[in-house]
Design a protein around this motif. Structure first.
Motif, PDB file in Angstrom:
ATOM      1  N   GLU A  73      27.638  82.456  -6.823  1.00 34.65           N
ATOM      2  CA  GLU A  73      28.074  83.534  -7.712  1.00 34.65           C
ATOM      3  C   GLU A  73      29.597  83.562  -7.815  1.00 34.65           C
ATOM      4  O   GLU A  73      30.157  83.695  -8.897  1.00 34.65           O
ATOM      5  N   ILE A  74      30.254  83.474  -6.659  1.00 33.47           N
ATOM      6  CA  ILE A  74      31.726  83.502  -6.686  1.00 33.47           C
ATOM      7  C   ILE A  74      32.251  82.278  -7.423  1.00 33.47           C
ATOM      8  O   ILE A  74      33.207  82.352  -8.188  1.00 33.47           O
ATOM      9  N   GLY A  75      31.602  81.135  -7.225  1.00 33.93           N
ATOM     10  CA  GLY A  75      31.978  79.926  -7.958  1.00 33.93           C
ATOM     11  C   GLY A  75      31.909  80.150  -9.463  1.00 33.93           C
ATOM     12  O   GLY A  75      32.821  79.779 -10.200  1.00 33.93           O
ATOM     13  N   LYS A  76      30.834  80.806  -9.908  1.00 34.32           N
ATOM     14  CA  LYS A  76      30.705  81.091 -11.345  1.00 34.32           C
ATOM     15  C   LYS A  76      31.789  82.041 -11.818  1.00 34.32           C
ATOM     16  O   LYS A  76      32.369  81.860 -12.887  1.00 34.32           O
ATOM     17  N   ILE A  77      32.036  83.085 -11.019  1.00 33.61           N
ATOM     18  CA  ILE A  77      33.069  84.055 -11.377  1.00 33.61           C
ATOM     19  C   ILE A  77      34.417  83.355 -11.527  1.00 33.61           C
ATOM     20  O   ILE A  77      35.208  83.664 -12.409  1.00 33.61           O
ATOM     21  N   LEU A  78      34.652  82.375 -10.657  1.00 29.00           N
ATOM     22  CA  LEU A  78      35.920  81.642 -10.699  1.00 29.00           C
ATOM     23  C   LEU A  78      35.945  80.590 -11.809  1.00 29.00           C
ATOM     24  O   LEU A  78      36.936  79.878 -11.971  1.00 29.00           O
ATOM     25  N   GLY A  79      34.843  80.479 -12.523  1.00 24.96           N
ATOM     26  CA  GLY A  79      34.814  79.513 -13.620  1.00 24.96           C
ATOM     27  C   GLY A  79      34.599  78.089 -13.159  1.00 24.96           C
ATOM     28  O   GLY A  79      34.911  77.137 -13.875  1.00 24.96           O
ATOM     29  N   LEU A  80      34.043  77.926 -11.946  1.00 28.93           N
ATOM     30  CA  LEU A  80      33.877  76.583 -11.392  1.00 28.93           C
ATOM     31  C   LEU A  80      32.564  75.945 -11.813  1.00 28.93           C
ATOM     32  O   LEU A  80      32.273  74.814 -11.445  1.00 28.93           O
ATOM     33  N   ASP A  81      31.753  76.702 -12.575  1.00 24.01           N
ATOM     34  CA  ASP A  81      30.492  76.129 -13.055  1.00 24.01           C
ATOM     35  C   ASP A  81      30.705  75.316 -14.325  1.00 24.01           C
ATOM     36  O   ASP A  81      29.781  74.705 -14.835  1.00 24.01           O
ATOM     37  N   LYS A  82      31.953  75.325 -14.845  1.00 23.43           N
ATOM     38  CA  LYS A  82      32.241  74.456 -15.986  1.00 23.43           C
ATOM     39  C   LYS A  82      33.431  73.562 -15.668  1.00 23.43           C
ATOM     40  O   LYS A  82      34.222  73.852 -14.776  1.00 23.43           O
ATOM     41  N   GLU A  83      33.503  72.479 -16.437  1.00 26.51           N
ATOM     42  CA  GLU A  83      34.655  71.585 -16.281  1.00 26.51           C
ATOM     43  C   GLU A  83      35.852  72.115 -17.053  1.00 26.51           C
ATOM     44  O   GLU A  83      35.710  72.683 -18.131  1.00 26.51           O
ATOM     45  N   HIS A  84      37.024  71.913 -16.474  1.00 27.43           N
ATOM     46  CA  HIS A  84      38.259  72.216 -17.187  1.00 27.43           C
ATOM     47  C   HIS A  84      39.014  70.905 -17.414  1.00 27.43           C
ATOM     48  O   HIS A  84      39.084  70.066 -16.518  1.00 27.43           O
ATOM     49  N   ASN A  85      39.567  70.772 -18.607  1.00 20.50           N
ATOM     50  CA  ASN A  85      40.367  69.592 -18.911  1.00 20.50           C
ATOM     51  C   ASN A  85      41.854  69.919 -18.774  1.00 20.50           C
ATOM     52  O   ASN A  85      42.343  70.847 -19.406  1.00 20.50           O
ATOM     53  N   LEU A  86      42.532  69.127 -17.936  1.00 23.31           N
ATOM     54  CA  LEU A  86      43.933  69.408 -17.638  1.00 23.31           C
ATOM     55  C   LEU A  86      44.839  68.265 -18.088  1.00 23.31           C
ATOM     56  O   LEU A  86      44.414  67.095 -18.118  1.00 23.31           O
ATOM     57  N   ILE A  87      46.063  68.614 -18.418  1.00 26.46           N
ATOM     58  CA  ILE A  87      47.110  67.601 -18.521  1.00 26.46           C
ATOM     59  C   ILE A  87      48.248  68.017 -17.601  1.00 26.46           C
ATOM     60  O   ILE A  87      48.418  69.202 -17.308  1.00 26.46           O
ATOM     61  N   ILE A  88      48.984  67.009 -17.145  1.00 20.49           N
ATOM     62  CA  ILE A  88      50.163  67.254 -16.319  1.00 20.49           C
ATOM     63  C   ILE A  88      51.385  66.882 -17.150  1.00 20.49           C
ATOM     64  O   ILE A  88      51.406  65.808 -17.759  1.00 20.49           O
ATOM     65  N   ILE A  89      52.365  67.757 -17.204  1.00 19.53           N
ATOM     66  CA  ILE A  89      53.612  67.418 -17.893  1.00 19.53           C
ATOM     67  C   ILE A  89      54.665  67.191 -16.828  1.00 19.53           C
ATOM     68  O   ILE A  89      55.026  68.118 -16.097  1.00 19.53           O
ATOM     69  N   GLY A  90      55.156  65.971 -16.735  1.00 22.78           N
ATOM     70  CA  GLY A  90      56.131  65.620 -15.699  1.00 22.78           C
ATOM     71  C   GLY A  90      55.496  64.725 -14.668  1.00 22.78           C
ATOM     72  O   GLY A  90      54.763  65.190 -13.798  1.00 22.78           O
ATOM     73  N   ALA A  91      55.762  63.409 -14.759  1.00 22.89           N
ATOM     74  CA  ALA A  91      55.137  62.440 -13.851  1.00 22.89           C
ATOM     75  C   ALA A  91      56.037  62.114 -12.668  1.00 22.89           C
ATOM     76  O   ALA A  91      56.031  61.007 -12.151  1.00 22.89           O
ATOM     77  N   GLY A  92      56.838  63.095 -12.238  1.00 21.80           N
ATOM     78  CA  GLY A  92      57.657  62.904 -11.041  1.00 21.80           C
ATOM     79  C   GLY A  92      56.791  62.946  -9.792  1.00 21.80           C
ATOM     80  O   GLY A  92      55.561  62.859  -9.864  1.00 21.80           O
ATOM     81  N   ASN A  93      57.452  63.071  -8.650  1.00 24.64           N
ATOM     82  CA  ASN A  93      56.719  63.050  -7.382  1.00 24.64           C
ATOM     83  C   ASN A  93      55.621  64.105  -7.312  1.00 24.64           C
ATOM     84  O   ASN A  93      54.504  63.824  -6.896  1.00 24.64           O
ATOM     85  N   LEU A  94      55.974  65.315  -7.732  1.00 24.69           N
ATOM     86  CA  LEU A  94      55.003  66.391  -7.606  1.00 24.69           C
ATOM     87  C   LEU A  94      53.839  66.200  -8.577  1.00 24.69           C
ATOM     88  O   LEU A  94      52.673  66.358  -8.197  1.00 24.69           O
ATOM     89  N   GLY A  95      54.151  65.826  -9.822  1.00 21.01           N
ATOM     90  CA  GLY A  95      53.101  65.564 -10.800  1.00 21.01           C
ATOM     91  C   GLY A  95      52.151  64.484 -10.305  1.00 21.01           C
ATOM     92  O   GLY A  95      50.930  64.596 -10.434  1.00 21.01           O
ATOM     93  N   GLN A  96      52.725  63.435  -9.713  1.00 26.73           N
ATOM     94  CA  GLN A  96      51.889  62.345  -9.184  1.00 26.73           C
ATOM     95  C   GLN A  96      51.052  62.814  -8.001  1.00 26.73           C
ATOM     96  O   GLN A  96      49.890  62.436  -7.859  1.00 26.73           O
ATOM     97  N   ALA A  97      51.661  63.632  -7.135  1.00 25.97           N
ATOM     98  CA  ALA A  97      50.927  64.137  -5.974  1.00 25.97           C
ATOM     99  C   ALA A  97      49.706  64.934  -6.439  1.00 25.97           C
ATOM    100  O   ALA A  97      48.602  64.765  -5.913  1.00 25.97           O
TER     101      ALA A  97
END
Lengths: 213, 213
Positions: A73-97
């Motif tokens: 239930e908490i997983g659903k509330i957190l929206g973890l029952d669906k996939e999210h598509n992400l992009i990262i802006i900035g391929a420096g050390n942190l972006g790569q990590a």
């Protein structure tokens, strides 16, 4: 389930409930009382009952909570029952990590692309994710149903990139740039200000030393 | 200055005050009213006065706050008037990203060493910081007056490493491992649980979508 306006403080605690319930589930525990949860999570039992009541209350008097149900239930509330598509802006050390951290994908947060304005790294890959030039961002966001952008750029360009992202239809920004973003209210922003966090640690260290002296 | 017990919520806001005051200072602004601060920081003026009153109150009626004074005072409160010696445990992507982030050093957080249990990367350098084997940690901590340890290790080994660090005399842990540490009360811990932060963003995204639907 009806959801009311819930304070950000309660919401901040939800992932932690989810984490502990996941641990109990992995250990094969079937049910847990608010009292037992309070002991392992260092919260009061009444705080736990109050928090979980916001979401309809999954506990039963005399039984406690069914671990797997509550976890789901908490997983659903957190929206973890669906996939999210992400992009990262900035391929420096942190972006790569972040791109390399597999735990995000396991929870349904899928990195679809990384963008950077350095032509030397465009065309390379981080893990299996292509690094692309900033000019491609607009069409990529539109074509790939991207809903979350991760900002790991210097603070000097964070504001203008955030503005672009919003104009492309991004609904949520996970902001690591050390600046607060001014975006429309319907855009969700979650800041990870690492330096602020380190300063808070420093405060607690120094003030504890003083008290001890 | 006498300091009372101050809530962690207030302390969490201090670095943000420090950041905005630094910006005003850089812009050459000499004084600022709580009203003006409230406008740029999106807090109420009374919240700002209340927060700053915890630390003795640096404002004067009709004048407001002297930007440079307030900046310096908050910096001192945050312990930024002294250097802190840090080590990083875990030379993976995240550990390297943190080691490479120069803003920490500018604020007096100096990385003295990085430790890792992978023999292949021991002996290499990140920026100009040596990566050392875990066996050297104890003597290094003792010799170099290390007060803060940064934990960027998998959660499976975080607890045992934290225990070691405490036994070596470390007083503060900046914890990036996705687990809560059980350390003695006199040890300061600041957690950066990235997955929790991303889940919170996901919650806000999903619940906003629902409200909009």
């Amino acid at each position: 389930m009806e959801e009311k306006e819930i304070s950000q403080a309660v919401i901040s605690r939800l992932p932690r409930y989810f984490r502990y319930l996941g641990m109990l589930k992995d250990e094969g525990v079937e049910r847990v009382s608010s009292h037992d949860l309070s002991r392992i999570m260092h919260l009061t039992a009444s705080q736990i009952r109050q928090d979980l009541n916001h979401f309809g209350g999954f506990g039963q008097q005399g039984y406690g909570y069914n671990v797997e149900n509550l976890y789901d239930e908490i997983g659903k509330i957190l929206g973890l029952d669906k996939e999210h598509n992400l992009i990262i802006i900035g391929a420096g050390n942190l972006g790569q990590a972040l791109a390399n951290y597999m735990n995000f994908e396991r929870r349904g947060f899928i990195f679809r692309g990384i963008f950077d304005n350095n032509p030397e790294i465009c065309g390379t890959k981080v893990r299996d994710i292509d690094v692309r030039p900033m000019e491609d961002m607009k069409s990529f966001v539109e074509r790939n149903n991207i809903d979350i952008a991760v900002l790991t750029v210097p603070k000097s360009c964070a504001a203008s990139i955030a503005e672009q992202l919003v104009s492309y239809g991004i609904k949520a920004i996970w902001n690591f740039a050390h600046v607060d973003l001014n975006v429309p209210e319907n855009i969700q922003v979650e800041n990870v200000h690492l330096l602020d966090s380190l300063m808070k640690l420093s405060y607690n260290l120094v003030s504890h030393d003083k008290q001890g002296a």
